[in-house]
Write a protein that holds these residues in place. Structure first.
Motif, PDB file in Angstrom:
ATOM      1  N   LYS A  57      57.253 -10.759 -24.583  1.00 23.85           N
ATOM      2  CA  LYS A  57      57.338 -10.340 -26.006  1.00 23.85           C
ATOM      3  C   LYS A  57      55.769 -10.287 -26.910  1.00 23.85           C
ATOM      4  CE  LYS A  57      60.120 -10.733 -29.852  1.00 23.85           C
ATOM      5  NZ  LYS A  57      60.142 -11.565 -31.137  1.00 23.85           N
ATOM      6  N   CYS A  61      53.376 -10.388 -24.821  1.00 19.02           N
ATOM      7  CA  CYS A  61      52.093  -9.881 -24.170  1.00 19.02           C
ATOM      8  C   CYS A  61      52.095  -8.364 -25.344  1.00 19.02           C
ATOM      9  CB  CYS A  61      52.319  -9.219 -22.809  1.00 19.02           C
ATOM     10  SG  CYS A  61      52.381 -10.513 -21.997  1.00 19.02           S
ATOM     11  N   LYS A  62      53.998  -8.404 -25.460  1.00 18.37           N
ATOM     12  CA  LYS A  62      53.914  -6.374 -26.332  1.00 18.37           C
ATOM     13  C   LYS A  62      53.491  -6.656 -27.761  1.00 18.37           C
ATOM     14  CE  LYS A  62      56.920  -4.459 -23.188  1.00 18.37           C
ATOM     15  NZ  LYS A  62      56.395  -2.868 -22.658  1.00 18.37           N
ATOM     16  N   GLU A  63      53.725  -7.643 -28.281  1.00 17.91           N
ATOM     17  CA  GLU A  63      53.712  -7.752 -29.936  1.00 17.91           C
ATOM     18  C   GLU A  63      52.379  -8.293 -30.273  1.00 17.91           C
ATOM     19  OE1 GLU A  63      57.255  -9.416 -31.226  1.00 17.91           O
ATOM     20  OE2 GLU A  63      58.643  -7.820 -30.490  1.00 17.91           O
ATOM     21  N   GLY A  76      47.938  -7.777 -24.537  1.00 18.93           N
ATOM     22  CA  GLY A  76      48.230  -7.706 -25.655  1.00 18.93           C
ATOM     23  C   GLY A  76      48.290  -6.898 -26.603  1.00 18.93           C
ATOM     24  N   GLU A  90      49.740  -2.480 -20.636  1.00 17.78           N
ATOM     25  CA  GLU A  90      49.747  -3.018 -21.637  1.00 17.78           C
ATOM     26  C   GLU A  90      48.353  -2.451 -22.181  1.00 17.78           C
ATOM     27  OE1 GLU A  90      51.999  -3.448 -23.619  1.00 17.78           O
ATOM     28  OE2 GLU A  90      53.431  -3.673 -21.742  1.00 17.78           O
ATOM     29  N   LEU A 135      56.287  -6.529 -16.813  1.00 15.86           N
ATOM     30  CA  LEU A 135      55.562  -5.416 -17.544  1.00 15.86           C
ATOM     31  C   LEU A 135      55.131  -4.348 -16.455  1.00 15.86           C
ATOM     32  CD1 LEU A 135      53.303  -7.621 -19.321  1.00 15.86           C
ATOM     33  CD2 LEU A 135      55.419  -6.123 -20.813  1.00 15.86           C
ATOM     34  N   LYS A 148      56.838  -0.222 -15.841  1.00 17.65           N
ATOM     35  CA  LYS A 148      55.926   1.025 -16.328  1.00 17.65           C
ATOM     36  C   LYS A 148      55.031   1.427 -15.191  1.00 17.65           C
ATOM     37  CE  LYS A 148      53.603  -0.925 -20.674  1.00 17.65           C
ATOM     38  NZ  LYS A 148      53.906  -2.232 -19.914  1.00 17.65           N
ATOM     39  N   SER A 176      63.792  -5.137 -17.144  1.00 20.64           N
ATOM     40  CA  SER A 176      62.598  -5.255 -17.745  1.00 20.64           C
ATOM     41  C   SER A 176      63.437  -5.809 -19.507  1.00 20.64           C
ATOM     42  CB  SER A 176      62.148  -3.677 -17.678  1.00 20.64           C
ATOM     43  OG  SER A 176      62.429  -2.844 -19.180  1.00 20.64           O
ATOM     44  N   THR A 224      62.208  -4.801 -21.769  1.00 18.42           N
ATOM     45  CA  THR A 224      62.209  -3.370 -23.425  1.00 18.42           C
ATOM     46  C   THR A 224      63.039  -2.350 -22.979  1.00 18.42           C
ATOM     47  OG1 THR A 224      59.536  -3.761 -22.471  1.00 18.42           O
ATOM     48  CG2 THR A 224      60.895  -1.917 -23.866  1.00 18.42           C
ATOM     49  N   LEU A 259      56.751   3.304 -23.714  1.00 16.45           N
ATOM     50  CA  LEU A 259      56.289   1.884 -23.398  1.00 16.45           C
ATOM     51  C   LEU A 259      55.584   1.512 -23.607  1.00 16.45           C
ATOM     52  CD1 LEU A 259      58.561   1.728 -20.008  1.00 16.45           C
ATOM     53  CD2 LEU A 259      59.181   0.041 -22.600  1.00 16.45           C
ATOM     54  N   THR A 295      53.155   1.359 -25.605  1.00 17.36           N
ATOM     55  CA  THR A 295      52.702   1.757 -27.254  1.00 17.36           C
ATOM     56  C   THR A 295      51.402   1.236 -27.481  1.00 17.36           C
ATOM     57  OG1 THR A 295      54.068  -0.129 -26.947  1.00 17.36           O
ATOM     58  CG2 THR A 295      54.657   1.740 -28.009  1.00 17.36           C
TER      59      THR A 295
END
Lengths: 882, 458
Positions: free
Chosen positions: A518, A520-522, A631, A677, A716, A720, A808, A810, A864, A866
């Motif tokens: 999370k 890493c994504k946000e 990230g 990412e 991650l 992907k 995953s 996500t 994915l 983003t």
């Protein structure tokens, strides 16, 4: 006693001209043996010299001679099949955990079955079948996984109930069993006789066998084998094959140019009894009771039973001169736990009389897999050893693969898991080997759960940040001797609890990794990826560029500062390595490869780069600490730390710049991540590592920075659809088969290795296709988790296997990656796999016998990716490594 | 009701004590590595005592076990006093003079002994002055006597034993104005104690024994097995020489009444002992002392009771038999123990159990099937038993505790049986003495390297 055993275990003996040899002890290596006359003098030269007359040496000789190589000499220091081979329990079983091992065992079984017909030598082959018992549900899951794999290989195999076990074997106590796996075609042989039969056939094909001849060392000139020195003179040769079993390590170190063969012997005990009152039938199935750590086979009306104890006794650490194999002591006290397990399994044996407790040393390797292939340092020096007590099961297949390797340049199967080059000098310390094999031998019977790590021989290679990360709760795993973080245990979590994450189901680190993902994504995470293999290649002129253009499939003639993802392919277009190369200057390149490529890639390049003094290649792995800033806020952290503009205009994707971070200068920053990412890789000279890490963590605080580990990375990259070399990609996979045509520049204006094969594939299509599967009806909390190696079914028919999988966070689904093939329904012939074929099927993944519906995808979910970066810069490449 | 293994352990370990001889830098290296000791009571209160001390003015170490009877008073007194008597007997003339001068002029006294005591091993404060005066009288006599010869250890041990017993007797006859002390000295004299004392100095090991405690040397043979060498003779009815000695010392008319039911005068098990004035004093003296003594003594049936056929006292002596042994590198340890141990265990087993304990389990003889007919079941039984033996080794950190565990808990196979151990230890006080005696054990471990080096020097 040694003499007795040859008689007991074999009915036929190797016929040798001079009967005087019989009286000599077999593993003498004395130099005074010239006193004994030898009937046939050694040839002055041969194409191949094989050292070792056990199952491995004879199998290699057999297969080489079958493939048409005739000029072969096999040397045995004692007598044929006199070492571990003679004492071997003779169980041929395909019930193995690793795919390539199953293939070897399956081939061996078929080979041995017809060997008596072929050679006239009695091999004692009896198809008894084998039954692997499960005392726990977890063990049964483990067996079911093997059963699924065996079934798709066409090997009959079924999971049976305890009652059925009792029907198959009269003596078994089934009260503590939950189930078992029955493999009816597993067999028993006299391993010494199999070896003699192979020798007989090889000898008929022209192989010259010399017993009582010891190799003292191998001569090497300019990195190539030129001959061997023996106690009976010299033989010039082009190829040398080290099949010296437990002496292979020592033999490898005897020459001027050492060849590291990491294996170590342990004492191994088994029991022989007199026949039962009602002698056991010779076709009674072999029992393997891994929870009791024992195996039991019928033997001359009685039983033969041994096992793998928890407290093994390593021996020959200081070399062979301590003890002769024949003089090893029986150790009943040591055998006691195994005897207890035996009597628990078969209580009626109490009254059975003991014949002997045999002490038969076996060699074990640091990762429980055998060692095969060519030395990375000496060309023409091949090795086949370290069988981890399954020598007779692997013997046929391993000999075949090695022979193919020598004759064709590579075996017909991917043998990277067994390749000698997976090891380097770092696994060659005697202390390391001694400690590691003490862990490996008990593992033979331990439950193989996903993601287990070795406990011994750790903390060998570490990042300069090791202590810092460890203090923050890092949990470690090891790759090629390098400690890497799995995940960070947050403060306050029960640490003891977390170390018991050995399960086939949802592991206890699930939420921890979830929160790292999370972040890493946000926000932004930092992952220490220092274990990457790093080479620098440069030249005075254009040699570096020219050579690399030839050896790599992508176009490396890019502007300075650009990073190129590219495969290092073999002639068949398969991935020998998958790497990223930064052009540092017109004439120098910085190459990043997976951790375990350090030895293989070095050898591959060394052997192919022109012998040009102005061209230099340096392994700089140890010089740089690699930090991955990953990230959406990575860019903010970096720009604040460097006071440099990091906007896409100044620092586009796939770019490499030397810049300062904090006080430290000369940090190589690359705008790549290995997960898809947004983020950066920082290659930091090690003395700055702590400083840069501290700066990043301090500056990152306001952006919510935290540490993350490889488990987060793995989730991650898999969601992907990024393939990973060594797991998804191997020497038999081409870029065309995994959707990476864009990393191949077929028209880059010059030839490169694998080009023809790729052109052909481009025209004719591919026969397997890398596919992503989303599990549909899989309950993450309740169902077994996929791992890798699970069979894939399309419309109910087997089409391939998974190569990796992850949850995953996500998609909130499990994702499996794997290859889909297309077999003709009638002939079984391999057909071209088209996108339509993939897209039009109904898929299921078989996890330990239970099938789960899955959705196949050939392209990743674009949602994915983003990015804060420009859309067109998004790198949709399937590129990743761990 | 059963005791859990931790409960068993807490009972067994309550009195354990270990001492390691500190290593000095090259000089003064001791042939003793250290010792383990322990006691398990059966009487309430326990009547056994133990002592250990290092001689500070001479070289050597003293260790002893004392088995009291008819109460603990005599054993307690002997455990406090005997080593001082021995140490003084061993001192050279100059040191004696120095000490006497110090006492005379009120200066600080040279310390003579360094004690190694478990917290439960106490010294009586009240009697210390009395005891000191008796001791001082002894060394004053030694000074006056000044033979000029170097002190022979054997002689010193014998003199010390006899002198202490004599002092105990005298103190009881003289009495003390303090009524508590007066009663104490009488109780000491009327009760009895055996003593088995070892003096180790380099390779010279002397064992002085009075009574039926025993000293045993553990010897490791070349093949690694263990054997026992006795370093004392029991002074009881089983010892022919002892019976002959007693008979020799008394008129033939008493021959039949001297030893009855394996006891001296039909009453006393040990044939030599400290105290026990009832077997030493004349009837008149006994009567006089008892009558003039405190009421408690007068009311005591035992003290008033005169042994039958009591014609020619003394019947009992405290004089020890002394055995001298030159230590060899194969002599690995010495066990001193009261008869409570020897009643339950053969010395050969004691040697093996302690030997295996001290060296770890590695020296268990390996099993070889060879040509014998052995079934899997038989082999399994044998191996399980061997493993049990090994695992009991790991429970104890103290060789004496380990030995007690075996002495009390051994089953017919020679392995510790927890059930049996639990039963024996949970016996009520009044029953315990019927199943076992007090056990006191000291295991002294020798330094084979030092002993080997000393041998070579010789």
């Amino acid at each position: 006693a040694a003499g007795m055993f040859l008689r007991l275990l074999s009915d036929v003996r190797w016929q040798v001209a001079n009967p005087k040899w019989r009286r000599m002890t077999c593993s003498q290596r004395s130099t005074s043996s010239t006193a004994e006359p030898h009937p046939v003098s050694l040839p002055a030269q041969a194409q191949v010299v094989i050292c070792g007359g056990g199952i491995m040496g004879t199998s290699v000789a057999y297969h080489l001679s079958k493939m048409g190589w005739k000029d072969i000499v096999l040397l045995e220091q004692g007598r044929l099949a006199a070492g571990t081979t003679r004492f071997c329990a003779g169980i041929v079983s395909t019930a193995r955990h690793v795919s390539i091992e199953r293939k070897m065992a399956n081939y061996s079984n078929k080979l041995y079955q017809q060997l008596e017909r072929e050679t006239g030598v009695k091999t004692g082959y009896v198809k008894t079948g084998s039954i692997s018992l499960a005392q726990t549900q977890d063990r049964l899951i483990s067996l079911k996984r093997i059963a699924s794999s065996l079934n798709v290989m066409g090997i009959p195999c079924e999971i049976i109930t305890p009652k059925q076990v009792a029907q198959l074997h009269p003596l078994i106590n089934i009260h503590d069993l939950v189930g078992a796996m029955y493999v009816p075609e597993d067999a028993l042989v006299s391993s010494a006789n199999v070896s003699l039969a192979l020798a007989t056939a090889a000898s008929r094909n022209g192989v010259r066998i010399h017993e009582r001849t010891s190799v003292s060392h191998v001569s090497v000139q300019k990195g190539r084998v030129t001959g061997v020195e023996t106690d009976r003179g010299q033989i010039q040769c082009q190829y040398f094959v080290n099949c010296a079993g437990q002496w292979a390590y020592e033999l490898g170190h005897s020459g001027e140019e050492p060849v590291n063969i990491p294996l170590h012997a342990c004492e191994h005990f088994y029991l022989l009894t007199h026949p039962l009152k009602e002698p056991l039938a010779s076709d009674l199935p072999t029992i393997v009771d891994p929870d009791g750590r024992i195996y039991i086979r019928n033997w001359q009306g009685g039983i033969l039973s041994g096992g793998f104890e928890k407290n093994p006794k390593p021996l020959f650490t200081e070399g062979r001169n301590q003890l002769e194999i024949q003089n090893l002591q029986e150790d009943w006290d040591h055998f006691e736990p195994l005897l207890s397990a035996l009597l628990r399994r078969m209580p009626d044996l109490e009254a059975l009389q003991i014949m002997q407790l045999v002490n038969c040393p076996e060699s074990f390797t640091p990762d429980m897999r055998c060692i095969m292939g060519e030395s990375p340092t000496v060309r023409g020096y091949f090795v086949l050893a370290g069988m981890n007590s399954a020598g007779i099961s692997y013997g046929g297949g391993a000999g075949k693969y090695l022979a193919e390797w020598m004759v064709d340049g590579y075996p017909s199967e991917n043998v990277w898991p067994l390749d000698l080059k997976r090891f380097g000098t770092l696994q060659s310390s005697r202390t390391f080997l001694r400690h590691r094999v003490m862990e490996v031998m008990p593992l033979m019977c331990d439950l193989k759960v996903p993601r287990w790590d070795f406990q011994t021989g750790r903390q060998l290679r570490t990042s300069p940040l090791y202590d810092r990360l460890d203090a923050q709760g890092a949990r470690w795993m090891e790759k090629h001797g390098f400690e890497r973080v799995k995940y960070f245990v947050p403060p306050g979590k029960d640490l003891l609890d977390l170390d018991q994450s050995k399960t086939f189901y949802k592991p206890d680190w699930f939420d921890i990794v979830g929160s790292e993902v999370k972040c890493c994504k946000e926000a932004v995470c930092v992952i220490d990826m220092s274990s990457f293999t790093k080479f620098e290649i440069s030249s005075a002129g254009d040699q570096a560029l020219e050579s690399l253009q030839y050896l790599f499939s992508n176009d490396l003639d890019v502007p300075v500062g650009h990073v190129v993802h590219t495969g290092m392919l073999n002639e068949k277009g398969g991935y020998e390595n998958d790497c990223s190369i930064a052009r540092l200057s017109k004439r120098s390149f910085f190459m990043i490869s997976p951790t375990d490529q350090q030895v293989h890639c070095w050898a591959w390049l060394k052997n192919r780069l022109p012998d040009d003094s102005s061209l230099t290649m340096e392994d700089v792995t140890w010089k740089y600490t690699a930090l991955n800033l990953i990230g959406p806020r990575a860019v903010d952290v970096l720009s604040e730390l460097s006071y440099a503009p990091i906007t896409p205009e100044h620092f586009p994707s796939l770019f490499c710049k030397e810049m300062s971070v904090g006080y430290a200068n000369g940090i190589r920053v690359m705008s790549i991540t290995h997960t898809g990412e947004p983020g950066f890789m920082l290659y930091i000279p090690i003395e700055y590592a702590l400083h840069v890490y501290n700066e990043v963590m301090n500056m990152g605080q306001k952006y919510g920075i935290r540490n993350a580990g490889y488990y987060a990375l793995r989730s991650l990259r898999i969601e992907k659809f990024f393939a990973f070399w060594g797991q998804d990609l191997d020497a038999f996979t081409t870029p065309m088969e995994c959707g990476r045509e864009f990393q191949v520049k077929l028209e880059k204006g010059m030839q490169f290795v694998g080009q023809e094969a790729l052109l052909e594939q481009k025209q004719n299509g591919v026969y397997k296709r890398f596919t992503m599967f989303i599990l549909e009806d899989h309950d993450t909390d309740m169902d077994l988790w996929p791992w890798w190696g699970e069979p894939i079914f399309r419309n109910g028919r087997y089409v391939g296997k998974t190569t990796s999988s992850a949850y995953s966070y996500t998609l909130e689904r499990h994702v499996c990656l794997g290859f889909v093939q297309h077999f003709d329904e009638k002939t079984g012939e391999e057909l071209v796999v088209t996108a339509d074929f993939i897209n039009q099927g109904e898929y299921e993944i078989d996890i330990a016998g239970q099938r789960f519906q899955a959705k196949a995808k050939l392209y990743p979910f674009s949602s994915l990716f983003t990015h804060r970066r420009r859309k067109d810069e998004v790198e949709l490449s399937g590129y990743q490594r761990e | 009701f059963y005791l859990t293994p931790p409960q068993v352990n807490s009972i067994l370990k309550a009195n354990e004590y270990s001492f390691k001889v500190p290593e000095f830098d090259g000089k003064n290296v001791s042939s003793v590595l250290g010792f383990d000791s322990n006691q398990l009571p059966a009487n309430a209160p326990i009547e056994d005592r133990r002592s250990a001390a290092t001689c500070l003015q001479t070289r050597g170490m003293l260790l002893g076990v004392f088995d009291g009877h008819a109460g603990f008073a005599c054993a307690q007194a002997v455990s406090e006093r005997l080593f001082y008597y021995i140490a003084v007997s061993l001192l050279p003339h100059e040191t004696l003079l120095e000490i006497e001068n110090a006492v005379e002029s009120g200066r600080a006294l040279l310390p003579i002994l360094q004690w190694h005591k478990h917290p439960n091993d106490y010294f009586s404060k009240e009697a210390s002055k009395l005891y000191f005066n008796s001791l001082r009288t002894y060394w004053q006599e030694l000074i006056d006597l000044n033979s000029g010869e170097t002190t022979d250890v054997k002689e010193a041990l014998i003199n010390a034993f006899k002198r202490l017993d004599n002092d105990i007797s005298l103190e009881a006859q003289v009495g003390d104005p303090n009524s508590f002390l007066n009663y104490l000295v009488l109780r000491v004299a009327f009760s009895g104690a055996t003593a088995c004392v070892a003096h180790v100095d380099g390779v010279d090991l002397h064992v002085a024994n009075t009574g039926d405690s025993r000293a045993m040397l553990g010897v490791q043979e070349e093949d690694g097995s263990w054997s026992a060498v006795n370093l004392s003779y029991d002074h009881n009815a089983q010892n022919e020489h002892e019976v002959e000695r007693v008979k020799r010392e008394h008129p033939k008319s008493e021959e039949k009444s001297l030893v009855k039911q394996d006891r001296l005068l039909g009453l006393l098990m040990p044939f030599r002992a400290f105290g026990d004035v009832k077997f030493k004093w004349s009837i008149e003296l006994q009567k006089r002392v008892v009558e003039s003594g405190p009421d408690q003594l007068n009311d005591n049936e035992y003290t008033k009771f005169i042994p039958p056929n009591y014609h020619t006292p003394p019947y009992l002596t405290a004089e020890p038999e002394v055995i001298h042994h030159k230590l060899r590198p194969q002599d690995k340890f010495l066990v001193l123990a009261t008869d409570g141990l020897w009643e339950t265990m053969h010395r050969q087993d004691v040697a093996r159990i302690v030997g295996e304990y001290l060296t770890g389990v590695h020296h268990q003889q390996p099993i070889a099937v060879g040509g014998y007919k052995v079934t899997l079941g038989q082999m399994h039984g044998l191996l399980t038993e061997r493993r049990a033996r090994i695992s009991s080794v790991f429970e104890d950190q103290n060789a004496a505790t380990h030995l007690i565990r075996h002495a009390v808990g051994n089953n017919e196979f020679g392995t510790v049986d927890h059930e049996r151990l639990s039963k024996m230890l949970s016996l009520p006080e009044e029953l315990a003495r019927m199943y076992r005696d007090d056990i006191t054990i000291i295991v002294v471990q020798f330094n084979s390297h030092v002993i080997g080096a000393c041998q070579n020097e010789d």
